[in-house]
Design an enzyme around this catalytic site. Structure first.
Site, mmCIF file in Angstrom:
data_model
loop_
_atom_site.group_PDB
_atom_site.id
_atom_site.type_symbol
_atom_site.label_atom_id
_atom_site.label_comp_id
_atom_site.label_asym_id
_atom_site.label_seq_id
_atom_site.Cartn_x
_atom_site.Cartn_y
_atom_site.Cartn_z
ATOM 1 N N GLY A 1 11.395 2.685 -29.815
ATOM 2 C CA GLY A 1 12.364 3.525 -30.506
ATOM 3 C C GLY A 1 12.537 3.176 -31.961
ATOM 4 O O GLY A 1 13.605 3.393 -32.535
ATOM 5 N N HIS B 1 -3.417 -5.270 -46.138
ATOM 6 C CA HIS B 1 -2.303 -5.267 -45.188
ATOM 7 C C HIS B 1 -1.847 -6.704 -44.977
ATOM 8 O O HIS B 1 -2.666 -7.632 -44.971
ATOM 9 C CB HIS B 1 -2.756 -4.675 -43.851
ATOM 10 C CG HIS B 1 -1.925 -5.102 -42.673
ATOM 11 N ND1 HIS B 1 -2.297 -6.151 -41.843
ATOM 12 C CD2 HIS B 1 -0.737 -4.651 -42.194
ATOM 13 C CE1 HIS B 1 -1.383 -6.306 -40.905
ATOM 14 N NE2 HIS B 1 -0.429 -5.412 -41.091
ATOM 15 N N VAL C 1 4.357 -10.607 -41.535
ATOM 16 C CA VAL C 1 4.899 -11.862 -41.001
ATOM 17 C C VAL C 1 6.146 -11.510 -40.203
ATOM 18 O O VAL C 1 6.965 -10.704 -40.642
ATOM 19 C CB VAL C 1 5.216 -12.886 -42.114
ATOM 20 C CG1 VAL C 1 3.942 -13.580 -42.587
ATOM 21 C CG2 VAL C 1 5.914 -12.242 -43.299
ATOM 22 N N HIS D 1 -14.597 1.486 -30.955
ATOM 23 C CA HIS D 1 -15.316 2.743 -30.776
ATOM 24 C C HIS D 1 -16.301 3.004 -31.909
ATOM 25 O O HIS D 1 -17.148 3.892 -31.808
ATOM 26 C CB HIS D 1 -14.329 3.909 -30.659
ATOM 27 C CG HIS D 1 -13.402 4.035 -31.823
ATOM 28 N ND1 HIS D 1 -12.347 3.176 -32.037
ATOM 29 C CD2 HIS D 1 -13.359 4.929 -32.850
ATOM 30 C CE1 HIS D 1 -11.699 3.532 -33.122
ATOM 31 N NE2 HIS D 1 -12.282 4.596 -33.638
#
Length: 306
Positions: free
Chosen positions: A261, A110, A113, A179
């Site tokens: 959105g 991954h 920028v 977790h």
């Protein structure tokens, strides 16, 4: 000094060019499939171009998106810790990618920028750069991990003796599945809210963006022909589940994109095309699958290495 529109255009131009260059590099690595582009517009302001390569010779799926989006109100998750942003107009531009190779011996990766600016009454009230890159192997090779971190260290060197250590540590802390009590992978670089000197900070953004393929390409070339079978594939799909967990539960970029959105398809292009979960899975002690756990803790990968 806050960026003006000309400087913002320079950043945008760099990022669109970066997307083009990485796409060309990945297509050359894959040797078969090509990216398809999905250009889109955001009703609330701005748009982007999402590019996806699928079912290639090396990459099961590779997604890289450019976005330039704007709005008149930020979501509560963004203003809770930055009250000066409340009521400000904003614009954010960036490139984000996630590559899921087919061969389980090639790590998932991954990179991102980005640049953000907020204004009120025509005056800039906040601006910053952010980004980084990280590596998620399933069958890690220490030489590959060291190469990855050596590349990161070297691109950081012109920006101060403490830059690599600080942003490597930030990456370890950010890409942590709390977790699970494990890091998502072997880390790399992560930075946010970088706003000391615009020209210098932009130069660092470019160093990270341009350095990504230097870090990733040699690993793909070394591992692309490593044999694998059903066992390795099953483990890869299981470990991809951890990637999904992080992106949907903890990733701030995913949260911001959805709450502001953003375009859902482009935001969730980071998810792998195939994944599986298995209740209570425990690898056989001493197996290659069990060895991965030793890599999922922060470590000085370059200790004693030039």
């Amino acid at each position: 000094m806050p960026p003006d529109d000309t400087r913002f255009d320079d950043i945008r131009r760099y990022l669109t060019g970066l997307q083009d260059r990485i796409c060309e590099g990945v297509e050359a690595l894959d040797g078969g499939a090509r990216f398809e582009e999905d250009a889109w517009q955001r009703p609330a302001g701005g748009g982007g171009r999402t590019r996806i390569l699928r079912d290639g010779g090396v990459f099961e799926q590779a997604g890289i998106g450019f976005s330039d989006v704007s709005g008149t109100q930020l979501p509560p998750s963004a203003t809770a810790s930055r009250p000066e942003l409340a009521g400000a107009t904003w614009r954010a531009v960036g490139v984000s990618l996630v590559f899921h190779p087919r061969n389980p011996h090639i790590p998932t990766t991954h990179a991102n920028v980005r640049h953000f600016r907020a204004q009120r009454d025509g005056q800039t009230v906040a601006w910053w750069f952010g980004g980084g890159f990280d590596l998620t192997p399933f069958y890690p090779v220490e030489d590959d991990v060291r190469h990855w971190h050596r590349t990161a260290r070297d691109l950081c060197a012109p920006f101060g003796d403490d830059r690599y250590a600080a942003h490597k540590r930030w990456c370890d802390e950010y890409f942590l599945l709390r977790h699970r009590g494990e890091t998502r992978g072997v880390g790399g670089l992560f930075f946010d809210d970088l706003h000391g000197n615009h020209d210098r900070d932009f130069a660092y953004l470019r160093a990270v963006g341009d350095g990504f393929m230097d870090a990733y390409r040699p690993i793909v070339e070394r591992r692309r022909d490593t044999p694998w079978g059903d066992r390795e594939r099953a483990f890869q799909l299981y470990r991809r589940g951890r990637y999904v967990e992080f992106n949907l539960v903890l990733d701030r970029g995913t949260l911001f994109g959805l709450q502001s959105g953003g375009r859902t398809e482009s935001i969730l292009m980071s998810l792998p095309p195939l994944v599986r979960w298995e209740y209570g899975y425990t690898p056989e002690p001493g197996s290659p699958e069990a060895l991965l756990q030793d890599y999922l803790v922060p470590r000085d990968w370059l200790a004693g290495v030039d």
